[in-house]
Design an enzyme around this catalytic site. Structure first.
Site, short mmCIF file in Angstrom:
data_model
loop_
_atom_site.label_atom_id
_atom_site.label_comp_id
_atom_site.label_asym_id
_atom_site.label_seq_id
_atom_site.Cartn_x
_atom_site.Cartn_y
_atom_site.Cartn_z
CE LYS A 39 67.35 55.28 -2.38
NZ LYS A 39 66.82 55.33 -4.23
CD GLU A 42 76.04 69.07 -3.00
OE1 GLU A 42 77.37 69.16 -2.79
OE2 GLU A 42 75.82 69.62 -4.17
CB CYS A 48 73.75 70.99 -7.22
SG CYS A 48 75.17 69.98 -7.27
CD GLU A 53 67.43 73.11 -6.89
OE1 GLU A 53 67.45 72.62 -6.18
OE2 GLU A 53 68.56 72.15 -7.14
P1 NAD Z 1 65.40 63.31 -4.37
O1 NAD Z 1 65.36 63.96 -3.24
O2 NAD Z 1 63.38 63.10 -4.14
O3 NAD Z 1 66.04 62.33 -4.68
C1 NAD Z 1 67.41 61.95 -4.61
C2 NAD Z 1 67.52 60.98 -3.63
O4 NAD Z 1 67.29 60.49 -2.32
C3 NAD Z 1 67.29 59.32 -4.46
O5 NAD Z 1 67.88 58.33 -4.49
C4 NAD Z 1 65.87 59.36 -4.01
O6 NAD Z 1 64.88 57.70 -4.59
C5 NAD Z 1 66.28 59.15 -2.83
N1 NAD Z 1 64.78 59.77 -1.39
C6 NAD Z 1 63.91 59.85 -2.08
N2 NAD Z 1 63.02 60.14 -0.53
C7 NAD Z 1 63.78 59.91 0.35
C8 NAD Z 1 63.64 59.40 1.61
N3 NAD Z 1 62.22 59.88 2.36
N4 NAD Z 1 65.03 58.71 1.60
C9 NAD Z 1 65.39 58.43 1.54
N5 NAD Z 1 65.37 58.65 0.26
C10 NAD Z 1 65.09 59.15 0.07
O7 NAD Z 1 65.61 63.99 -5.42
P2 NAD Z 1 64.80 64.26 -6.94
O8 NAD Z 1 63.22 63.78 -6.61
O9 NAD Z 1 65.37 63.64 -7.70
O10 NAD Z 1 64.60 65.61 -7.47
C11 NAD Z 1 63.85 66.73 -6.68
C12 NAD Z 1 64.64 67.81 -7.04
O11 NAD Z 1 66.06 67.33 -6.15
C13 NAD Z 1 65.44 68.07 -8.24
O12 NAD Z 1 64.63 69.23 -8.95
C14 NAD Z 1 66.44 69.41 -7.02
O13 NAD Z 1 66.21 70.85 -7.19
C15 NAD Z 1 66.91 68.25 -6.65
N6 NAD Z 1 68.14 67.94 -6.62
C16 NAD Z 1 69.46 67.80 -6.37
C17 NAD Z 1 70.31 67.22 -6.52
C18 NAD Z 1 71.42 67.49 -6.22
O14 NAD Z 1 73.31 67.23 -6.60
N7 NAD Z 1 72.48 68.77 -5.26
C19 NAD Z 1 70.06 66.03 -7.11
C20 NAD Z 1 69.13 65.63 -7.62
C21 NAD Z 1 68.33 66.83 -7.24
#
Ligand code: NAD
Length: 540
Positions: free
Chosen positions: A204, A277, A311, A409
């Protein structure tokens, strides 16, 4: 732009601004037939759609069908069926498919990189890392498949008489939840070792960058992987997450620490494993003996690659007192010389942030820091003249613990500078906070830098490089300590997480029980003597 001539030779999917079938305010648009070919790869029957918007101009690129919970369940049914047959495909055949994928992503880089830039708004030079990373990952796992997955002999309890082998059994179906920041590589890279180990995958991807992930699925099909083995679903994470975790035998998540905790709780409830991660507040240390030109060049890449939405990117720079002024002068000059722009070509050093949400976070962190007394040495402003979500690469000085960006962050192009007097103090400040993902150390004494690295509480440490040395060295594990995650991608760890170790012991001649009328007491004594003897002989 169905029917209209291809406006950009060599880039078949991009229609130009003059295309009459598209929104006249849009700078870029996608060929509709191309989008349809990608979205038919989705299992999505809810009838709803979600639009993918290009951060380059804020205009919609495509409408992507959305999956229902029932679609997710069906994806697991199909994946599980395909996995049963896949697990019997010889390892060398699976490896050959990975090597075909390697060639495909290198041959199709223009198309892949165009799509990534359009969907994410990043500079082309940052997007171009993604197919290269997938090629590296595919080749590495194809060429090391036997090293990781072959059945191995282990020591038996009775030397010579107990033969023990450990098989690597696939977990089954792996659920992958991937983010928007590296939309092509993050949707694919964790799945490649899962496939090689005999698993199926349900992925997903983030809603903002579905198309890059779907192109990845198409390329897997072209490389020869059975299509049902790799299922793609689309929809909001909180809606589809429970069904995705509910159907998985292992979950691999990349994203925020907050969502990582939710996934970890759901996996714990089902007693399945997961690798997470998550975020970072990564430090970079410039020691007094560093090559300052090299450190300044590296600090720019460390802080501003992918507009800091990475990240492993650096948000805290610790510089030795003795070289602070000379380093800062170089770092600021290089940062101010960066070219920003919303184009598909190679000229930009930095592109856009991905969304209004990301821009809001970056603006809030910088405004908060400035309001509380931080100084802006470079950047510091949004750039709506370039595109709706652009923000300048920004260097802050005088950041203190009460400011939001001190410990939280930012996930944007904002880095804070700190002086240090002695290295032990720098390391303990670098270790402050909850995160522990990546660190960099610049010094001309590699041995000293590596010795310091052992005291840094981060999963990866790069000496005289920003983050790429660890990230692209696929044989080495990559991941976070503390709240930056658990589990590792890459290397042996990155593939063994998708297997169950199964121990098979064959006992020959003697039983592991009293023989010839021996009493239990005598048997225990004989075993005690054996144990003492084994220790004397130096056996493990
Ligand atoms: P997020 O954790 O909300 O989303 C990442 C993924 O998780 C997306 O595919 C999203 O649809 C999914 N997701 C969100 N809530 C979920 C849930 N309850 N159950 C299952 N899947 C879920 O992150 P974001 O809102 O896209 O970004 C927010 C912050 O996350 C960024 O500002 C950054 O700090 C961090 N981030 C880190 C990385 C990394 O490479 N480690 C990548 C993107 C974002």
């Amino acid at each position: 732009m169905s029917g209209s001539p291809n406006p950009t030779p060599g880039r078949p999917l991009v229609a130009g601004p003059a295309d009459p079938e598209h929104d006249p305010t849009a700078a870029y648009a996608l060929d509709r037939a191309y989008v349809d070919r990608l979205t038919t790869r989705l299992l999505a029957t809810s009838g709803a759609t979600s639009s993918v918007t290009s951060p380059l101009d804020g205009a919609p690129l495509a409408h992507v069908p959305q999956s229902s919970e029932a679609d997710v369940t069906e994806a697991f049914v199909r994946a599980r069926r395909a996995q049963a047959a896949w697990a019997r495909v010889p390892l060398d055949e699976r490896s050959a498919m990975l090597l075909r994928l390697h060639d495909l992503v290198l041959d199709r880089q223009d198309e892949i990189v165009d799509l990534i830039v359009l969907e994410s708004g990043k500079a082309r030079k940052h997007a171009s890392d993604e197919p290269l990373h997938i090629a590296l990952t595919a080749r590495y796992y194809a060429r090391t498949a036997h090293r990781h997955l072959d059945t191995r002999r282990r020591l038996g309890v009775v030397p010579g008489l107990t033969r023990v082998e450990v098989n690597r059994v696939p977990k089954g179906v792996v659920g992958i939840i991937s983010p928007w920041n590296y939309p092509f590589t993050m949707a694919l890279c964790d799945g490649l070792p899962a496939l090689l180990a005999g698993n199926a995958v349900v992925v997903k991807p983030d809603a903002q960058t579905m198309l890059s992930a779907l192109l990845g699925a198409r390329l897997l099909d072209e490389a020869g992987f059975p299509p049902d083995l790799w299922q793609v679903v689309a929809g909001p994470g909180p809606d589809l997450g429970p069904a995705l975790v509910g159907g998985s035998d292992f979950v691999c998540f990349t994203g925020s620490t907050a969502t990582g905790r939710i996934i970890a709780r759901q996996c714990a409830e089902r007693l399945i494993g997961c690798s997470l991660e998550l975020g970072g507040k990564n430090p970079l240390l410039v020691l007094r003996d560093a090559d300052l030109e090299r450190a300044a060049e590296g600090a720019v890449r460390a802080s501003f690659s992918n507009a800091g939405q990475l990240c492993v990117s650096t948000e805290r720079l610790f510089v030795a007192d003795q070289v602070y002024d000379r380093f800062v002068e170089r770092f600021v000059a290089r940062t101010e010389a960066m070219t920003l722009g919303a184009t598909l070509d190679w000229v930009n050093d930095m592109g856009s942030l991905v969304s209004q949400d990301q821009l809001d976070t970056v603006v809030a962190h910088v405004e908060d820091a400035v309001a509380r007394g931080a100084r802006v040495l470079a950047g510091g402003r949004a750039r709506p003249d370039l595109g709706p979500y652009f923000f300048e690469p920004t260097i802050l000085e005088g950041v203190t613990p009460e400011m939001t960006c001190f410990g939280q962050e930012t996930f944007g192009p904002v880095v804070s500078l700190y002086r240090f007097h002695d290295e032990a103090d720098a390391v303990s400040r670098a270790n402050e906070g909850e995160y522990g993902l990546n660190a960099s150390i610049y010094s001309q004494d590699g041995a000293r830098a590596r010795a310091i690295a052992r005291h840094v509480r981060c999963g990866t440490v790069n000496v005289n490089e920003a983050f790429g040395a660890t990230f692209a060295s696929i044989d080495a594990p990559m991941g976070g300590m503390r709240e930056s995650g658990s589990g590792r991608r890459q290397g042996a760890e990155g593939i063994l997480r998708y297997t169950e170790p199964q121990s098979v012991a064959t006992q020959r001649l003697v039983r592991l029980a009293p023989v010839l009328g021996m009493s239990d007491e005598t048997y225990a004594k004989v075993m005690t003597t054996n144990l003492r003897l084994m220790k004397k002989l130096g056996r493990a």
